[in-house]
Structures are given as C-alpha cells and as structure tokens.
Design an enzyme around this catalytic site. Sequence first.
Site, PDB file in Angstrom:
ATOM      1  N   ASP A 156       0.813  -1.211   0.000  1.00  0.00           N
ATOM      2  CA  ASP A 156       0.000   0.000   0.000  1.00  0.00           C
ATOM      3  C   ASP A 156       0.848   1.263   0.000  1.00  0.00           C
ATOM      4  O   ASP A 156       2.063   1.216   0.193  1.00  0.00           O
ATOM      5  CB  ASP A 156      -0.967  -0.002   1.194  1.00  0.00           C
ATOM      6  CG  ASP A 156      -0.306  -0.393   2.514  1.00  0.00           C
ATOM      7  OD1 ASP A 156       0.934  -0.333   2.607  1.00  0.00           O
ATOM      8  OD2 ASP A 156      -1.025  -0.751   3.459  1.00  0.00           O
ATOM      9  N   ASN A 175      -7.775  -3.113  14.041  1.00  0.00           N
ATOM     10  CA  ASN A 175      -9.150  -3.455  13.666  1.00  0.00           C
ATOM     11  C   ASN A 175      -9.193  -4.644  12.703  1.00  0.00           C
ATOM     12  O   ASN A 175     -10.238  -4.952  12.147  1.00  0.00           O
ATOM     13  CB  ASN A 175      -9.831  -2.235  13.030  1.00  0.00           C
ATOM     14  CG  ASN A 175      -9.118  -1.763  11.760  1.00  0.00           C
ATOM     15  OD1 ASN A 175      -8.101  -2.326  11.365  1.00  0.00           O
ATOM     16  ND2 ASN A 175      -9.652  -0.726  11.133  1.00  0.00           N
ATOM     17  N   HIS A 215      -7.403  -4.853   9.853  1.00  0.00           N
ATOM     18  CA  HIS A 215      -7.150  -4.562   8.441  1.00  0.00           C
ATOM     19  C   HIS A 215      -5.870  -5.240   7.978  1.00  0.00           C
ATOM     20  O   HIS A 215      -4.962  -5.483   8.759  1.00  0.00           O
ATOM     21  CB  HIS A 215      -7.162  -3.054   8.142  1.00  0.00           C
ATOM     22  CG  HIS A 215      -5.956  -2.265   8.573  1.00  0.00           C
ATOM     23  ND1 HIS A 215      -6.025  -0.953   8.955  1.00  0.00           N
ATOM     24  CD2 HIS A 215      -4.641  -2.584   8.640  1.00  0.00           C
ATOM     25  CE1 HIS A 215      -4.819  -0.508   9.246  1.00  0.00           C
ATOM     26  NE2 HIS A 215      -3.962  -1.484   9.068  1.00  0.00           N
ATOM     27  N   GLU A 225      -9.892  -2.043   5.028  1.00  0.00           N
ATOM     28  CA  GLU A 225     -10.541  -1.783   6.315  1.00  0.00           C
ATOM     29  C   GLU A 225     -11.818  -2.623   6.448  1.00  0.00           C
ATOM     30  O   GLU A 225     -12.419  -2.997   5.431  1.00  0.00           O
ATOM     31  CB  GLU A 225     -10.919  -0.299   6.412  1.00  0.00           C
ATOM     32  CG  GLU A 225      -9.738   0.666   6.263  1.00  0.00           C
ATOM     33  CD  GLU A 225      -8.835   0.719   7.503  1.00  0.00           C
ATOM     34  OE1 GLU A 225      -8.916  -0.179   8.363  1.00  0.00           O
ATOM     35  OE2 GLU A 225      -8.047   1.672   7.604  1.00  0.00           O
TER      36      GLU A 225
HETATM   37  C1  GLP Z   1      -0.295   0.115   8.446  1.00  0.00           C
HETATM   38  C2  GLP Z   1      -0.113  -0.675   7.163  1.00  0.00           C
HETATM   39  C3  GLP Z   1      -0.435  -2.122   7.363  1.00  0.00           C
HETATM   40  C4  GLP Z   1       0.277  -2.655   8.591  1.00  0.00           C
HETATM   41  C5  GLP Z   1      -0.144  -1.872   9.787  1.00  0.00           C
HETATM   42  C6  GLP Z   1       0.448  -2.386  11.084  1.00  0.00           C
HETATM   43  O1  GLP Z   1      -1.624   0.349   8.730  1.00  0.00           O
HETATM   44  N1  GLP Z   1      -0.921  -0.181   6.103  1.00  0.00           N
HETATM   45  O2  GLP Z   1      -0.075  -2.867   6.213  1.00  0.00           O
HETATM   46  O3  GLP Z   1      -0.073  -3.996   8.769  1.00  0.00           O
HETATM   47  O4  GLP Z   1       0.289  -0.533   9.550  1.00  0.00           O
HETATM   48  O5  GLP Z   1       1.465  -1.594  11.520  1.00  0.00           O
HETATM   49  P1  GLP Z   1       2.304  -1.819  12.824  1.00  0.00           P
HETATM   50  O6  GLP Z   1       3.214  -2.945  12.512  1.00  0.00           O
HETATM   51  O7  GLP Z   1       3.040  -0.526  12.984  1.00  0.00           O
HETATM   52  O8  GLP Z   1       1.354  -2.110  13.912  1.00  0.00           O
END
Ligand code: GLP
Length: 242
Positions: free
Chosen positions: A71, A138, A140, A145
């Site tokens: 993303d 959540n 995702h 989402e």
């Molecule tokens: C962002 C990314 C996700 C990732 C998430 C978790 O939202 N778009 O792909 O899984 O962060 O991040 P963290 O590892 O900082 O909790």
Amino acid sequence: MIIVIKKIVCDTYDELCLTAADVFTEQLKKKPDSVLGLATGETALGLYDELISRYNAGKVDFSKAQSFNLDEYYPIDPEHRQSYVYYMKENFFDKVNLAKYQLPDGMATDPDAEGIRFDEEIDKAGGIDLIVLGIGHNGHIGFNEPAPSYYFGTHLEDLAESSITANSRFFEADEVQPTKALTMGMGTIFKAKKIIQLVSGAGKAEIVKRVSDGMIHTDIPTSLLHLHPDMTMIVDKKANGE
Ligand code: GLP
C-alpha cells in the site's frame, strides 16, 4: 473447535523477526527470482533489519528478486518522509540489492487506473511468491478496512478512523495526514502463493484472539486469510495474550 490458521508463537519480537527472515531466506534460496510482497509499519522493521544483516553477511541475495508493496498513502509526495516509498527506501531498498521494487503511486492522477496498472504489473511479474503482512488493530490487512464487502484488486480506500489514529504517531502536529490510501485488494493479496503475517505486542492481543477462533468473520478482513492454502501467522507471546 477447528483452528485452520497456522500460527507460530515466538517468545520474543526478536525471535519473530528471525523466524520471518528464515522464511524469506528459504524462499530466495529456492527461487532467486522470487516476487516478494512487502509491508510497512513498525512490526516489519525488525524483519528488514535482519534481512539487511544477512545480505551484508552474504547469506541472502536479492539481485534477481523484485518486490511489490501492499500500500501507499494517497495523495502523498514520494519525498514525504511518511510516504511508504520513503520508509521502504530508508529501511530496506537502499540497503540491499533488490533488482526492482514497485509501490502504488501515491501521486497518480487517476487512482482507479493506478490500481488496475499495479495489479497488471504483479501479474506480468508472474504473481507474488511470498508476501509479508502486518495487521491493524481493527483487523485490516494492507489498508483493507473492515467493511461489508471487499475490493478484489488494488484500489483507493478510505482509512478507518482507528487506522488514522493509530498511524498519527508517525506524523508531526503540523503535517497533514492522508485519510486515504491505495492498497492491494483482498484478491491481490490472496493470489500470493505464500503469506506470512507478523503480529507483535500486547496491543494486538485482542485482534489475535478474535481471529483465533477458527471462524471467518466477514467484518474482520484478516480473518478471511483462514481461507488461504498457505498462510502462517507469526506472533510473539505478547500478541498471543501470554
Ligand atoms: C499500516 C499498514 C499495514 C500494517 C499496519 C500495522 O496500517 N498499512 O499494512 O499492517 O500498519 O502496523 P504496525 O506494525 O506498525 O502495527
């Protein structure tokens, strides 16, 4: 109760990173020209550090491999230090010899066309062999989402309030935080031959518990991963509620 998801529980975050790095190392040994799917976020950082160390020690080689990221914020300048392309360059791309990398273009004038183009690039590359995912609080994945229905392909997504809040820690008070992102769709992710999902810390224990009941919850995107034939969750004890 049947738990279909494969889960490896590691004692610590460091062990989790080593375990994930082993999966990447094996993959590249087996297929040096692998197509890799990559994630951003804090959890993936230790994996990238470990892969960089192994690369420097001559234990892993990315020269024939290429990658696609899950993303990218939209809109965002690639030079912005919170863009995911900036993160990836800082934390991985500039430190290894990966042949080619691609992320969705956060500056694309037509985000719908960009989503289609990105998926076509993945298909042209032969599809993703191994993808690493994180998880949102959540549930995702990428930036898909929770919703009643999901996009198949890469598309523009409105970020959930909770995701905007969770990621606000990376933005300065005077910086505008994007509220949208281009993300691989559920189909893009599911077409990957192998999936690993890294989950660390007590803050993720609740969502791990919710998806460890063997059920497919349509309102928790990550629980759909139960349906993938080669998906392994790699969690540390804290994320596993221990
Ligand atoms: C962002 C990314 C996700 C990732 C998430 C978790 O939202 N778009 O792909 O899984 O962060 O991040 P963290 O590892 O900082 O909790």
